[in-house]
Enzyme design. Sequence first.
Site, mmCIF file in Angstrom:
data_model
loop_
_atom_site.group_PDB
_atom_site.id
_atom_site.type_symbol
_atom_site.label_atom_id
_atom_site.label_comp_id
_atom_site.label_asym_id
_atom_site.label_seq_id
_atom_site.Cartn_x
_atom_site.Cartn_y
_atom_site.Cartn_z
ATOM 1 N N CYS A 1 -5.983 74.935 54.962
ATOM 2 C CA CYS A 1 -5.389 76.217 54.597
ATOM 3 C C CYS A 1 -4.226 76.535 55.541
ATOM 4 O O CYS A 1 -4.220 76.122 56.701
ATOM 5 C CB CYS A 1 -6.436 77.331 54.672
ATOM 6 S SG CYS A 1 -5.810 78.947 54.120
ATOM 7 N N ASP B 1 -3.682 79.264 56.818
ATOM 8 C CA ASP B 1 -4.134 80.302 57.750
ATOM 9 C C ASP B 1 -3.826 79.923 59.201
ATOM 10 O O ASP B 1 -4.142 78.806 59.636
ATOM 11 C CB ASP B 1 -5.650 80.509 57.568
ATOM 12 C CG ASP B 1 -6.145 81.787 58.236
ATOM 13 O OD1 ASP B 1 -5.956 81.911 59.465
ATOM 14 O OD2 ASP B 1 -6.701 82.649 57.543
ATOM 15 N N ARG C 1 -5.166 80.627 61.797
ATOM 16 C CA ARG C 1 -6.324 80.442 62.678
ATOM 17 C C ARG C 1 -7.014 79.095 62.515
ATOM 18 O O ARG C 1 -8.046 78.845 63.127
ATOM 19 C CB ARG C 1 -7.337 81.579 62.440
ATOM 20 C CG ARG C 1 -6.752 82.961 62.729
ATOM 21 C CD ARG C 1 -7.594 84.048 62.105
ATOM 22 N NE ARG C 1 -7.590 83.970 60.640
ATOM 23 C CZ ARG C 1 -8.281 84.793 59.848
ATOM 24 N NH1 ARG C 1 -9.044 85.720 60.371
ATOM 25 N NH2 ARG C 1 -8.213 84.660 58.529
ATOM 26 N N HIS D 1 -12.051 77.222 55.020
ATOM 27 C CA HIS D 1 -12.613 77.998 56.130
ATOM 28 C C HIS D 1 -13.222 79.283 55.608
ATOM 29 O O HIS D 1 -12.706 79.898 54.672
ATOM 30 C CB HIS D 1 -11.535 78.290 57.188
ATOM 31 C CG HIS D 1 -10.435 79.192 56.702
ATOM 32 N ND1 HIS D 1 -10.351 80.524 57.042
ATOM 33 C CD2 HIS D 1 -9.396 78.958 55.880
ATOM 34 C CE1 HIS D 1 -9.292 81.051 56.453
ATOM 35 N NE2 HIS D 1 -8.689 80.130 55.740
ATOM 36 N N CYS E 1 -11.610 83.075 54.340
ATOM 37 C CA CYS E 1 -10.293 82.723 53.784
ATOM 38 C C CYS E 1 -9.766 83.876 52.925
ATOM 39 O O CYS E 1 -10.401 84.287 51.957
ATOM 40 C CB CYS E 1 -10.395 81.447 52.957
ATOM 41 S SG CYS E 1 -8.799 80.882 52.309
HETATM 42 CO CO CO Z 1 -7.483 80.481 54.149
#
Ligand code: CO
Length: 214
Positions: free
Chosen positions: A43, A45, A47, A99, A102
């Site tokens: 992803c 993302d 993090r 994750h 998400c």
């Molecule tokens: Co995500």
Amino acid sequence: MDKAYQKLIDGNRRFSLEKRFEDPEYFKKLSLGQKPDYLWIGCSDSRVPANEVTSTESGEMFVHRNIANLVVHTDVNLMSVLEYAVTVLGVKHIIVCGHYGCGGVRAAMGNGSYGLVDNWLRNIKDVYQKHVVELEAITDEDKRADRLTELNVIEQVQHLAKTKIVQGAWANGKQLAVHGWVYGLNSGLITELKAVYDDKGDIEPIYRYEFSKQ
Ligand code: CO
């Protein structure tokens, strides 16, 4: 102009210095070429940084990231990455890593609209609908989102196994496995899902390609 970006340049200088301090030849060796064993599909993302969460170094992992780690067979970007990773670099493992927590999965579970991304997240709504009975039996919304995150990863692993690229590698006797993982934002730990494909026999017959013997 806001100078927040300067932190990145400064960080880069430190990175380069530290690596060269540990191994003066570090960048020279890397500059000769790459032969990663892994393709990571994760992803976007902020993090879930692929190398950081797996303690891998530069050169070890070929990486593709998009919102909610989707494998869409008409996505020329991902398919180019996949083909290059499998046929040229010869990666041995492809990892789809979703994750928990998400935002993409969470948005797909709701009815809000956010722009172009709605079209992208439609793919997850389809996963939701495919498993609607199981998902709607989960009353806790966070737990339902967690399960959809897992189901979404499994779906993407299957999408990879359905590609001619992956099946072509198998037909050529190459060692290639596709894995589904989920990363926990609150633990920093990866869970391996029971979704490993290393043979086209594990997917429905309609998706199997036949390759003529050379
Ligand atoms: Co995500």
